[in-house]
Design a protein around this motif. Structure first.
Motif, PDB file in Angstrom:
ATOM      1  N   THR A  79      -4.409   2.734   1.427  1.00 47.22           N
ATOM      2  CA  THR A  79      -4.271   1.818   2.564  1.00 47.22           C
ATOM      3  C   THR A  79      -4.158   0.355   2.163  1.00 47.22           C
ATOM      4  OG1 THR A  79      -6.676   1.717   2.795  1.00 47.22           O
ATOM      5  CG2 THR A  79      -5.518   3.384   4.086  1.00 47.22           C
ATOM      6  N   LYS A  80      -4.647   0.004   0.963  1.00 46.30           N
ATOM      7  CA  LYS A  80      -4.633  -1.403   0.552  1.00 46.30           C
ATOM      8  C   LYS A  80      -3.930  -1.642  -0.772  1.00 46.30           C
ATOM      9  CE  LYS A  80      -9.001  -2.492   2.879  1.00 46.30           C
ATOM     10  NZ  LYS A  80     -10.346  -3.061   2.724  1.00 46.30           N
ATOM     11  N   GLY A  81      -3.625  -0.583  -1.501  1.00 40.65           N
ATOM     12  CA  GLY A  81      -3.029  -0.770  -2.807  1.00 40.65           C
ATOM     13  C   GLY A  81      -4.005  -1.325  -3.824  1.00 40.65           C
ATOM     14  N   THR A  82      -5.305  -1.045  -3.641  1.00 36.37           N
ATOM     15  CA  THR A  82      -6.345  -1.537  -4.542  1.00 36.37           C
ATOM     16  C   THR A  82      -6.985  -0.364  -5.270  1.00 36.37           C
ATOM     17  OG1 THR A  82      -6.823  -3.427  -3.121  1.00 36.37           O
ATOM     18  CG2 THR A  82      -8.511  -2.803  -4.708  1.00 36.37           C
ATOM     19  N   VAL A  83      -7.082  -0.462  -6.582  1.00 31.70           N
ATOM     20  CA  VAL A  83      -7.735   0.565  -7.384  1.00 31.70           C
ATOM     21  C   VAL A  83      -9.233   0.282  -7.383  1.00 31.70           C
ATOM     22  CG1 VAL A  83      -7.943   1.577  -9.685  1.00 31.70           C
ATOM     23  CG2 VAL A  83      -5.699   0.903  -8.810  1.00 31.70           C
ATOM     24  N   ARG A  84     -10.022   1.300  -7.128  1.00 30.19           N
ATOM     25  CA  ARG A  84     -11.465   1.113  -7.021  1.00 30.19           C
ATOM     26  C   ARG A  84     -12.141   1.439  -8.345  1.00 30.19           C
ATOM     27  NH1 ARG A  84     -15.246   2.199  -1.873  1.00 30.19           N
ATOM     28  NH2 ARG A  84     -17.267   1.908  -2.833  1.00 30.19           N
ATOM     29  N   LEU A  85     -12.983   0.514  -8.804  1.00 28.06           N
ATOM     30  CA  LEU A  85     -13.801   0.715  -9.984  1.00 28.06           C
ATOM     31  C   LEU A  85     -15.129   1.305  -9.534  1.00 28.06           C
ATOM     32  CD1 LEU A  85     -14.010   0.333 -13.051  1.00 28.06           C
ATOM     33  CD2 LEU A  85     -14.903  -1.952 -12.627  1.00 28.06           C
ATOM     34  N   LEU A  86     -15.457   2.491 -10.002  1.00 29.12           N
ATOM     35  CA  LEU A  86     -16.649   3.207  -9.567  1.00 29.12           C
ATOM     36  C   LEU A  86     -17.827   2.908 -10.489  1.00 29.12           C
ATOM     37  CD1 LEU A  86     -14.813   6.590  -8.938  1.00 29.12           C
ATOM     38  CD2 LEU A  86     -15.430   4.886  -7.215  1.00 29.12           C
ATOM     39  N   GLY A 104     -10.236  -7.136 -11.138  1.00 30.67           N
ATOM     40  CA  GLY A 104      -9.372  -6.989 -12.305  1.00 30.67           C
ATOM     41  C   GLY A 104      -7.983  -6.553 -11.908  1.00 30.67           C
ATOM     42  N   GLU A 105      -7.320  -5.872 -12.843  1.00 32.47           N
ATOM     43  CA  GLU A 105      -5.929  -5.497 -12.637  1.00 32.47           C
ATOM     44  C   GLU A 105      -5.598  -4.304 -13.543  1.00 32.47           C
ATOM     45  OE1 GLU A 105      -2.352  -8.446 -11.754  1.00 32.47           O
ATOM     46  OE2 GLU A 105      -2.660  -8.184 -13.916  1.00 32.47           O
ATOM     47  N   THR A 106      -4.724  -3.425 -13.059  1.00 32.74           N
ATOM     48  CA  THR A 106      -4.234  -2.350 -13.905  1.00 32.74           C
ATOM     49  C   THR A 106      -3.110  -2.886 -14.788  1.00 32.74           C
ATOM     50  OG1 THR A 106      -2.462  -1.591 -12.440  1.00 32.74           O
ATOM     51  CG2 THR A 106      -4.689  -0.754 -12.009  1.00 32.74           C
ATOM     52  N   ALA A 107      -2.711  -2.099 -15.770  1.00 34.09           N
ATOM     53  CA  ALA A 107      -1.616  -2.502 -16.650  1.00 34.09           C
ATOM     54  C   ALA A 107      -0.314  -2.645 -15.872  1.00 34.09           C
ATOM     55  CB  ALA A 107      -1.457  -1.484 -17.776  1.00 34.09           C
ATOM     56  N   GLU A 108      -0.218  -1.954 -14.712  1.00 32.30           N
ATOM     57  CA  GLU A 108       1.010  -2.011 -13.919  1.00 32.30           C
ATOM     58  C   GLU A 108       0.998  -3.138 -12.890  1.00 32.30           C
ATOM     59  OE1 GLU A 108       0.084   1.648 -15.738  1.00 32.30           O
ATOM     60  OE2 GLU A 108      -0.981   0.755 -14.043  1.00 32.30           O
ATOM     61  N   GLY A 109      -0.160  -3.819 -12.749  1.00 31.43           N
ATOM     62  CA  GLY A 109      -0.231  -4.948 -11.836  1.00 31.43           C
ATOM     63  C   GLY A 109      -0.957  -4.693 -10.532  1.00 31.43           C
ATOM     64  N   TRP A 110      -1.524  -3.492 -10.338  1.00 28.82           N
ATOM     65  CA  TRP A 110      -2.283  -3.227  -9.119  1.00 28.82           C
ATOM     66  C   TRP A 110      -3.659  -3.884  -9.218  1.00 28.82           C
ATOM     67  CZ3 TRP A 110       0.187  -0.969  -5.130  1.00 28.82           C
ATOM     68  CH2 TRP A 110       1.315  -0.212  -5.397  1.00 28.82           C
ATOM     69  N   PRO A 111      -4.164  -4.488  -8.136  1.00 30.65           N
ATOM     70  CA  PRO A 111      -5.489  -5.118  -8.173  1.00 30.65           C
ATOM     71  C   PRO A 111      -6.595  -4.076  -8.280  1.00 30.65           C
ATOM     72  CG  PRO A 111      -4.607  -5.170  -5.935  1.00 30.65           C
ATOM     73  CD  PRO A 111      -3.497  -4.661  -6.816  1.00 30.65           C
ATOM     74  N   PRO A 118       0.834  -1.199   0.000  1.00 31.64           N
ATOM     75  CA  PRO A 118       0.000   0.000   0.000  1.00 31.64           C
ATOM     76  C   PRO A 118       0.871   1.253   0.000  1.00 31.64           C
ATOM     77  CG  PRO A 118      -0.817  -1.585   1.599  1.00 31.64           C
ATOM     78  CD  PRO A 118       0.499  -2.106   1.107  1.00 31.64           C
ATOM     79  N   PRO A 119       0.530   2.245  -0.804  1.00 35.14           N
ATOM     80  CA  PRO A 119       1.358   3.448  -0.863  1.00 35.14           C
ATOM     81  C   PRO A 119       1.536   4.146   0.467  1.00 35.14           C
ATOM     82  CG  PRO A 119      -0.140   3.382  -2.718  1.00 35.14           C
ATOM     83  CD  PRO A 119      -0.528   2.253  -1.817  1.00 35.14           C
ATOM     84  N   ILE A 120       0.561   4.023   1.383  1.00 30.17           N
ATOM     85  CA  ILE A 120       0.687   4.703   2.666  1.00 30.17           C
ATOM     86  C   ILE A 120       1.879   4.169   3.465  1.00 30.17           C
ATOM     87  CG2 ILE A 120      -0.786   3.188   4.076  1.00 30.17           C
ATOM     88  CD1 ILE A 120      -2.039   5.749   5.234  1.00 30.17           C
ATOM     89  N   ALA A 121       2.270   2.918   3.188  1.00 27.89           N
ATOM     90  CA  ALA A 121       3.411   2.336   3.897  1.00 27.89           C
ATOM     91  C   ALA A 121       4.726   2.972   3.468  1.00 27.89           C
ATOM     92  CB  ALA A 121       3.455   0.829   3.654  1.00 27.89           C
ATOM     93  N   ARG A 122       4.735   3.656   2.328  1.00 21.25           N
ATOM     94  CA  ARG A 122       5.956   4.271   1.842  1.00 21.25           C
ATOM     95  C   ARG A 122       6.113   5.709   2.309  1.00 21.25           C
ATOM     96  NH1 ARG A 122       4.436   1.296  -2.899  1.00 21.25           N
ATOM     97  NH2 ARG A 122       3.636   3.124  -3.977  1.00 21.25           N
ATOM     98  N   LEU A 123       5.109   6.225   2.999  1.00 20.06           N
ATOM     99  CA  LEU A 123       5.192   7.596   3.495  1.00 20.06           C
ATOM    100  C   LEU A 123       6.001   7.649   4.786  1.00 20.06           C
ATOM    101  CD1 LEU A 123       1.541   8.848   2.922  1.00 20.06           C
ATOM    102  CD2 LEU A 123       3.577   9.510   1.646  1.00 20.06           C
ATOM    103  N   PRO A 124       6.666   8.757   5.068  1.00 17.10           N
ATOM    104  CA  PRO A 124       7.384   8.908   6.343  1.00 17.10           C
ATOM    105  C   PRO A 124       6.400   8.996   7.494  1.00 17.10           C
ATOM    106  CG  PRO A 124       7.357  10.977   5.148  1.00 17.10           C
ATOM    107  CD  PRO A 124       6.778   9.948   4.212  1.00 17.10           C
ATOM    108  N   PRO A 125       6.870   8.922   8.729  1.00 18.16           N
ATOM    109  CA  PRO A 125       5.965   9.059   9.879  1.00 18.16           C
ATOM    110  C   PRO A 125       5.166  10.355   9.776  1.00 18.16           C
ATOM    111  CG  PRO A 125       8.143   8.368  10.598  1.00 18.16           C
ATOM    112  CD  PRO A 125       8.268   8.695   9.145  1.00 18.16           C
TER     113      PRO A 125
END
Length: 491
Positions: free
Chosen positions: A296-303, A402-409, A78-85
């Protein structure tokens, strides 16, 4: 001669080594650019480094891949894990458009805030005198109100950041005079049941203050009551509408979900038969689940946005559904699951005998949606209710993966509902919290059916206090962390 040849070979080897190092360095720098999703252009403005190191991405508020986008390896982090404190927000400025108001006069307050380095700006949440938003309209401040602590009669401005970090400052001093405007106009809002995007707004005159002096001197009120006959609405998203009724429903689902919350200052200008006008403003706070689930989850949401159903001459109902996303490149739908809901499952169930879950059907995306590849602009698909097979079906619930072209769910869900459905059953289908309340009310009252008033009366008695709530209203200013996304039910 041999000596010169040896030196030339060594020089060539050294140059080749430097070239290889430069290529590897460029490759790793490119891999470190982890910047997913956005509905707009990428912000390339410089960002202040954190603790002497380069930021992990330009701005988390811009969720779009640059170039080919990030390539998750194995389980996406998840991208939030890559953020600093997280760091506490900084409130830079609080301003009001008036320094002196009557008791029932609006004052517009604007807040400017940021986080150190800008890395957490997309997580900021605002509270101004109990109202939500960075720009709010306040009214009916106490006659003795001054900026200061709430327990001393003051009003505060609070900004909450990631993981509950917060900053609080007093509201600027505003003189509240002991006077009243002749007529008072109010704008209130509520979310439509089962929706986080569709808002119902109601505007109405709520009070009249007669001119006492003219009444005593002339025997009549020189301040006539205000009777609106026309309403002009501005939704702060670039759209306006005019109505003859004091209620309007507006869909904000097209907003860019590039932060945890989106804020809109909605305004209604009402006119009476003589052309006189009164206005009211209301600040709206809408949570952005597409941003939250990706961060928070690294999941792309389809609206999804279902439209009104139509029927043909053979009794076949068709519900148009728009599917779209805010990822920068096309996504591919790989699996579609369907549940057919029958109204009797909800009508004859209570908390002691919960409704049975319909069977899950696995479908081909191309067959159901008409396409499996969806660009960010979206597609329009048609969901049909067949006259024979779906005779008793009141709703079709879809889950997409599904999946993005980059591999994100990618995950998404929507429900196509048959028109003319009983309002209570319809709300039970789309609103899980309401369904839990209705089932508990039926069991508590030992009745096969309950009215909306009975459900609300039991809520006032505390029957549902332990039920989880998706929307908790206005939290204490400055001390409420964002509510985490509930785990989606896996079929």
């Amino acid at each position: 001669m041999h000596f010169m040849s040896s030196r030339r070979n060594k020089a060539l080897l050294a140059l080749a080594g430097f070239a290889a190092l430069a290529l590897l360095s460029w490759f790793f720098q490119r891999e470190e650019q982890a910047v997913p999703l956005s509905a707009g252009p990428v912000d390339t403005s410089p960002v202040e480094p954190h603790a002497g190191r380069e930021p992990l991405w330009q701005k988390p508020s811009m969720l779009a891949p640059r170039g080919p986008g990030p390539q998750p390896s194995g389980e996406p982090v998840p991208p939030i894990a890559r953020l600093p404190p997280p760091a506490a927000p900084v409130i830079e400025e609080v301003s009001a458009d008036k320094t002196s108001v009557c008791f029932n006069e609006d004052v517009l307050v604007t807040v400017k805030a940021r986080t150190p380095g800008g890395a957490d700006d997309a997580f900021l949440r605002y509270r101004v005198g109990g109202e939500a938003g960075p720009v709010v309209s306040l009214r009916r401040l106490s006659l003795s109100s001054k900026g200061g602590l709430p327990e001393r009669g003051g009003y505060t401005v609070s900004v909450t950041g990631r993981d509950g970090t917060h900053a609080t400052v007093p509201l600027p001093d505003i003189e509240v005079k002991d006077c009243r405007l002749p007529n008072e106009f109010e704008l209130v809002h509520s979310l439509e049941p089962g929706s986080g995007d569709v808002v119902r707004l109601t505007a109405s005159p709520i009070g009249h203050n007669p001119d006492i002096d003219s009444f005593l001197a002339k025997g009549r009120d020189e301040n006539p009551r205000f009777h609106p006959v026309r309403y002009v609405w501005s939704f702060d998203d670039g759209t306006t509408v005019e109505t003859t009724e004091g209620t309007v429903v507006h869909d904000f689902s097209a907003r860019a979900q590039t932060a945890l919350y989106s804020y809109f200052l909605v305004r209604c200008e009402a006119f009476d038969a003589k052309g006189d006008s009164l206005g009211a403003s209301k600040a709206l706070e809408l949570k952005n689940p597409a941003f939250e689930v990706f961060m928070t989850k690294g999941t792309v949401r389809l609206l999804a946005q279902p439209g009104p159903a139509t029927a043909d001459g053979e009794g076949r109902l068709t519900v148009p559904v728009r599917l779209w996303h805010q990822w920068g490149t096309p996504i591919t739908v790989k699996a579609v699951k369907l549940r057919r809901h029958r109204g009797l499952e909800l009508q004859h169930a209570d908390e002691r005998n919960p409704p049975s879950r319909p069977a899950v059907e696995e479908l081909f995306p191309d067959h159901v949606l008409g396409a499996s590849r969806i660009a960010s602009g979206g597609i329009l698909t048609q969901i049909q209710f067949e006259p024979e097979r779906d005779r008793e079906v009141v709703a079709k619930e879809f889950r997409l993966e599904g999946e993005t072209a980059e591999g994100w769910p990618v995950k998404g869900s929507f429900m196509a509902i048959r028109p003319g459905l009983d309002p209570v059953v319809r709300r039970m289908l789309v609103d899980g919290e309401w369904r839990s309340k209705v089932l508990r009310a039926r069991a508590h009252l030992d009745k096969a059916d309950v009215t909306e008033k009975e459900v609300m009366d039991l809520e006032g008695e505390g029957l549902y206090v332990e039920l989880p709530r998706a929307f908790r209203g206005t939290p204490p200013p400055g001390f409420s962390a964002p509510v985490p996304v509930a785990q989606a039910e896996e079929w």
